[in-house]
Design a protein around this motif. Structure first.
Motif, PDB file in Angstrom:
ATOM      1  N   VAL A   1       0.936  -0.994  -0.026  1.00 31.64           N
ATOM      2  CA  VAL A   1       0.016  -0.120  -0.184  1.00 31.64           C
ATOM      3  C   VAL A   1       0.861   1.237  -0.183  1.00 31.64           C
ATOM      4  O   VAL A   1       0.598   2.282  -0.751  1.00 31.64           O
ATOM      5  N   PHE A   2       1.808   1.364   1.000  1.00 29.80           N
ATOM      6  CA  PHE A   2       2.790   2.446   0.810  1.00 29.80           C
ATOM      7  C   PHE A   2       3.659   2.414  -0.445  1.00 29.80           C
ATOM      8  O   PHE A   2       4.128   1.135  -1.012  1.00 29.80           O
ATOM      9  N   SER A   3       3.761   3.309  -1.146  1.00 28.80           N
ATOM     10  CA  SER A   3       4.796   3.509  -2.258  1.00 28.80           C
ATOM     11  C   SER A   3       6.052   3.931  -1.871  1.00 28.80           C
ATOM     12  O   SER A   3       6.249   5.097  -1.040  1.00 28.80           O
ATOM     13  N   LEU A   4       7.115   3.537  -2.355  1.00 29.69           N
ATOM     14  CA  LEU A   4       8.370   4.055  -2.101  1.00 29.69           C
ATOM     15  C   LEU A   4       8.743   5.194  -2.960  1.00 29.69           C
ATOM     16  O   LEU A   4       8.775   5.032  -4.366  1.00 29.69           O
ATOM     17  N   ALA A   5       8.664   6.380  -2.388  1.00 33.77           N
ATOM     18  CA  ALA A   5       8.725   7.502  -3.345  1.00 33.77           C
ATOM     19  C   ALA A   5       9.352   8.998  -2.594  1.00 33.77           C
ATOM     20  O   ALA A   5       9.064   8.631  -1.255  1.00 33.77           O
TER      21      ALA A   5
ATOM     22  N   GLY B   1       0.336  13.891   0.248  1.00 30.45           N
ATOM     23  CA  GLY B   1      -0.653  13.453  -0.729  1.00 30.45           C
ATOM     24  C   GLY B   1      -1.599  12.369   0.143  1.00 30.45           C
ATOM     25  O   GLY B   1      -1.272  11.946   1.232  1.00 30.45           O
ATOM     26  N   VAL B   2      -2.752  12.231  -0.565  1.00 28.84           N
ATOM     27  CA  VAL B   2      -3.715  11.301  -0.001  1.00 28.84           C
ATOM     28  C   VAL B   2      -3.123   9.752   0.129  1.00 28.84           C
ATOM     29  O   VAL B   2      -3.460   8.972   1.116  1.00 28.84           O
ATOM     30  N   GLU B   3      -2.158   9.732  -0.735  1.00 26.84           N
ATOM     31  CA  GLU B   3      -1.619   8.187  -0.524  1.00 26.84           C
ATOM     32  C   GLU B   3      -0.516   8.114   0.238  1.00 26.84           C
ATOM     33  O   GLU B   3       0.523   9.025   0.429  1.00 26.84           O
ATOM     34  N   SER B   4       0.046   7.092   0.712  1.00 22.62           N
ATOM     35  CA  SER B   4       0.770   6.833   1.917  1.00 22.62           C
ATOM     36  C   SER B   4       2.317   6.447   1.184  1.00 22.62           C
ATOM     37  O   SER B   4       2.061   5.754   0.273  1.00 22.62           O
TER      38      SER B   4
ATOM     39  N   ASN C   1      19.641   3.617   8.799  1.00 20.54           N
ATOM     40  CA  ASN C   1      18.505   2.901   9.142  1.00 20.54           C
ATOM     41  C   ASN C   1      17.064   3.674   9.438  1.00 20.54           C
ATOM     42  O   ASN C   1      16.278   2.986   9.902  1.00 20.54           O
ATOM     43  N   LEU C   2      16.960   5.205   8.928  1.00 21.51           N
ATOM     44  CA  LEU C   2      15.964   5.813   9.338  1.00 21.51           C
ATOM     45  C   LEU C   2      15.163   5.696   7.988  1.00 21.51           C
ATOM     46  O   LEU C   2      15.602   5.721   6.815  1.00 21.51           O
ATOM     47  N   LEU C   3      13.761   5.579   8.396  1.00 17.47           N
ATOM     48  CA  LEU C   3      12.819   5.636   7.335  1.00 17.47           C
ATOM     49  C   LEU C   3      11.715   6.747   7.709  1.00 17.47           C
ATOM     50  O   LEU C   3      11.456   7.179   8.824  1.00 17.47           O
ATOM     51  N   ARG C   4      11.137   7.229   6.546  1.00 15.43           N
ATOM     52  CA  ARG C   4      10.304   8.479   6.921  1.00 15.43           C
ATOM     53  C   ARG C   4       8.895   8.025   6.040  1.00 15.43           C
ATOM     54  O   ARG C   4       9.050   7.497   4.897  1.00 15.43           O
ATOM     55  N   LEU C   5       8.007   7.927   6.949  1.00 20.34           N
ATOM     56  CA  LEU C   5       6.576   7.786   6.249  1.00 20.34           C
ATOM     57  C   LEU C   5       5.737   8.896   6.318  1.00 20.34           C
ATOM     58  O   LEU C   5       5.753   9.791   7.049  1.00 20.34           O
ATOM     59  N   SER C   6       5.157   9.190   5.012  1.00 17.53           N
ATOM     60  CA  SER C   6       4.083  10.245   4.856  1.00 17.53           C
ATOM     61  C   SER C   6       2.701   9.277   4.946  1.00 17.53           C
ATOM     62  O   SER C   6       2.490   8.697   3.874  1.00 17.53           O
ATOM     63  N   VAL C   7       2.217   9.370   6.042  1.00 19.56           N
ATOM     64  CA  VAL C   7       0.840   8.474   6.166  1.00 19.56           C
ATOM     65  C   VAL C   7      -0.287   9.302   5.446  1.00 19.56           C
ATOM     66  O   VAL C   7      -0.782  10.427   5.735  1.00 19.56           O
TER      67      VAL C   7
ATOM     68  N   ILE D   1      -4.176   8.894   3.722  1.00 19.72           N
ATOM     69  CA  ILE D   1      -5.807   9.035   4.187  1.00 19.72           C
ATOM     70  C   ILE D   1      -6.288   7.529   3.854  1.00 19.72           C
ATOM     71  O   ILE D   1      -7.504   7.718   3.781  1.00 19.72           O
ATOM     72  N   GLU D   2      -5.787   6.418   3.680  1.00 16.37           N
ATOM     73  CA  GLU D   2      -6.330   5.186   3.492  1.00 16.37           C
ATOM     74  C   GLU D   2      -6.888   4.487   4.680  1.00 16.37           C
ATOM     75  O   GLU D   2      -6.745   5.194   5.800  1.00 16.37           O
ATOM     76  N   ASP D   3      -7.274   3.460   4.600  1.00 16.37           N
ATOM     77  CA  ASP D   3      -7.986   2.825   5.894  1.00 16.37           C
ATOM     78  C   ASP D   3      -6.803   2.355   6.742  1.00 16.37           C
ATOM     79  O   ASP D   3      -5.981   1.862   6.294  1.00 16.37           O
ATOM     80  N   ILE D   4      -6.963   2.660   8.047  1.00 11.04           N
ATOM     81  CA  ILE D   4      -5.744   2.452   8.881  1.00 11.04           C
ATOM     82  C   ILE D   4      -5.388   0.915   8.991  1.00 11.04           C
ATOM     83  O   ILE D   4      -4.219   0.651   9.049  1.00 11.04           O
ATOM     84  N   ASN D   5      -6.398   0.234   8.912  1.00 14.00           N
ATOM     85  CA  ASN D   5      -5.927  -1.048   9.092  1.00 14.00           C
ATOM     86  C   ASN D   5      -5.222  -1.773   8.008  1.00 14.00           C
ATOM     87  O   ASN D   5      -4.310  -2.627   8.278  1.00 14.00           O
ATOM     88  N   ASP D   6      -5.489  -1.236   6.744  1.00 15.61           N
ATOM     89  CA  ASP D   6      -4.532  -1.620   5.562  1.00 15.61           C
ATOM     90  C   ASP D   6      -3.119  -1.264   5.745  1.00 15.61           C
ATOM     91  O   ASP D   6      -2.217  -1.897   5.579  1.00 15.61           O
ATOM     92  N   LEU D   7      -2.947   0.136   6.235  1.00 16.60           N
ATOM     93  CA  LEU D   7      -1.817   0.351   6.543  1.00 16.60           C
ATOM     94  C   LEU D   7      -0.929  -0.173   7.497  1.00 16.60           C
ATOM     95  O   LEU D   7       0.349  -0.629   7.240  1.00 16.60           O
ATOM     96  N   ILE D   8      -1.571  -0.705   8.675  1.00 25.03           N
ATOM     97  CA  ILE D   8      -0.980  -1.367   9.844  1.00 25.03           C
ATOM     98  C   ILE D   8      -0.784  -2.742   9.165  1.00 25.03           C
ATOM     99  O   ILE D   8       0.493  -3.171   9.201  1.00 25.03           O
ATOM    100  N   LYS D   9      -1.586  -3.366   8.477  1.00 21.44           N
ATOM    101  CA  LYS D   9      -1.384  -4.731   7.749  1.00 21.44           C
ATOM    102  C   LYS D   9      -0.106  -4.532   7.097  1.00 21.44           C
ATOM    103  O   LYS D   9       0.623  -5.687   6.945  1.00 21.44           O
ATOM    104  N   ASP D  10       0.039  -3.538   6.168  1.00 21.52           N
ATOM    105  CA  ASP D  10       0.966  -3.267   5.302  1.00 21.52           C
ATOM    106  C   ASP D  10       2.409  -3.378   5.980  1.00 21.52           C
ATOM    107  O   ASP D  10       3.418  -3.932   5.464  1.00 21.52           O
ATOM    108  N   LEU D  11       2.337  -2.564   6.988  1.00 18.37           N
ATOM    109  CA  LEU D  11       3.590  -2.564   8.003  1.00 18.37           C
ATOM    110  C   LEU D  11       3.900  -3.824   8.375  1.00 18.37           C
ATOM    111  O   LEU D  11       5.342  -4.251   8.364  1.00 18.37           O
ATOM    112  N   GLU D  12       2.851  -4.509   9.028  1.00 20.25           N
ATOM    113  CA  GLU D  12       3.101  -5.947   9.664  1.00 20.25           C
ATOM    114  C   GLU D  12       3.881  -6.892   8.521  1.00 20.25           C
ATOM    115  O   GLU D  12       4.741  -7.485   9.050  1.00 20.25           O
TER     116      GLU D  12
END
Ligand SMILES: *Cc1c(COP(=O)(O)O)cnc(C)c1O
Length: 388
Positions: free
Chosen positions: A324-328, A333-336, A362-368, A370-381
């Motif tokens: 769901v997160f894109s590497l960019a 934006g609306v997308e993570s 080893n640092l990463l930055r997320l631009s979270v 506005i998708e469904d939070i459950n999908d974002l957490i699952k993607d991280l998991e």
């Protein structure tokens, strides 16, 4: 005149600066796709002569952004960097600037590679303790340039304290408010002279426009910046202005969800055994949490973290394994999005400088988004499951 000071934020986001089109009554400001305007006789025109100087679509947007920042004037630029460039052009050879050591990479690059060779001196210092500032002030100092929250380690700089120092020494204070957006923080209200935005990010909000903006109250400062704006010419086109006007109509709703999702993700990461450190100003453990609470309405959707015992290769593998997160690069934006600052957004900063500011491999930055939070957490998991 400040625009629509009596309105709340959401009403301003939707209505400020947007008048029905005088010729047709169109409710949405048209895209005035024109470079020039017909004059009745030389010098007699309807306020528009040439579109670098002025365009009705851009005018509507500028009034709108001014209202969101509780400012009198706004100037929009063809990029955030174009806006920063205009501010530094207020200075001359021999002038000095005090700024943070944790700046947007492009800002650091412009200061050191473009303006230092032209004779402007920059002091890159730790601004998280604002009492540091005064020891760098001398008779050549003209400007304090700050970013808060900083990118990518989310330090919070006390805008009110900086403005008190700036006023005491007759310096300009400019604040890059890109990460907070006008929804979370209004630096002019806290004493700043200039607010800068990379409109590309939260204001535009849909990852489809590159634009910058400056907002200010002072008439003379506005005249000087408007002169640079028109003379140097980094002005945006009408289509981009239209897209941003449209994007801003949902800024308040988007920001609410960015903040909600950002909080959930920061909390999730804080509990995760494979995470070393989380940078999000809403966490009570964040070193500047109390300043964040004082000057921001909420804490935003930008979350950085370090992976425990992770090499560069392992960090790369993790960053590349999302669905769901894109590497960019970019944010807001609306997308993570997920970003590896050391090799992406902050690659132009020398490694030593970078690591001093916490931008480790080893640092990463997320631009979270506005998708469904459950999908974002699952993607991280699932991404954590892939790294050991
Ligand atoms: C992106 C960004 C900029 C530069 O803006 P552009 O629109 O990319 O030119 C400046 N400051 C910050 C904090 C940014 O994130």
């Amino acid at each position: 005149m400040n625009y629509h000071t009596e309105w709340g934020f959401a009403t301003k986001a939707i209505h400020a600066g947007v008048e029905p089109d005088p010729t047709t009554g169109a409710i949405m400001t048209p895209v005035y796709q024109t470079s020039t305007y017909v004059q009745e006789y030389p010098g007699k025109h309807k306020g528009y002569a040439y579109a670098r100087g002025k365009n009705p679509t851009r005018d509507a947007l500028q009034k709108n952004i001014a209202a969101l920042e509780n400012g009198k004037y706004c100037l929009c630029f063809s990029s955030g960097m174009g806006a920063i460039d205009a501010v530094i052009k207020l200075l001359k050879n021999g002038d000095e600037v005090i700024t943070g050591n944790d700046l947007y990479g492009g800002t650091y690059r412009m200061f050191t590679k473009i303006f230092e060779p032209l004779g402007i001196k920059f002091h890159f210092i730790d601004l998280s303790n604002s009492s540091n500032i005064e020891q760098y002030i001398n008779k050549n100092t003209k400007l304090i340039w700050i970013e808060t929250p900083t990118n990518p380690t989310m330090q919070i700089i006390d805008i009110t304290e900086c403005s008190q120092i700036a006023k005491k020494h007759h310096l300009l204070l400019a604040v890059d408010n890109t990460f907070a957006s006008p929804y979370l923080q209004n630096p002019l209200n806290l004493g700043a002279d200039i607010v800068m935005h990379s409109v590309t990010k939260y204001l535009g909000g849909h990852s489809d426009v590159v634009m910058g903006a400056l907002v200010m109250n002072d008439d003379i400062l506005y005249e000087r910046l408007a002169f640079i704006h028109n003379s140097c010419g980094a002005t945006p086109g009408p289509m981009d202005s239209f897209l941003v006007l449209r994007g801003i109509k949902t800024l308040h709703l988007r920001m609410e969800r960015h903040c909600y999702n950002g909080k959930k993700i920061a909390e999730f990461l804080s509990q995760h055994p494979k995470v070393e450190k989380v940078y999000w100003p809403g966490l009570p453990t964040h070193p500047n949490h109390s300043i964040a609470k004082k000057q921001m309405k909420d804490f935003g959707g930008m979350v950085s973290f370090t992976l425990k015992n992770a090499s560069l290769e392992k960090t790369f593998a993790f960053a590349s394994s999302f669905k769901v997160f894109s590497l960019a690069e970019s944010l807001g934006g609306v997308e993570s999005l997920i970003n590896h600052p050391a090799t992406m957004t902050h690659a132009s900063i020398p490694k030593e400088e970078r690591e001093k500011a916490g931008v480790t491999d080893n640092l990463l930055r997320l631009s979270v988004g506005i998708e469904d939070i459950n999908d974002l957490i699952k993607d991280l998991e699932q991404a954590f499951d892939k790294v050991n």
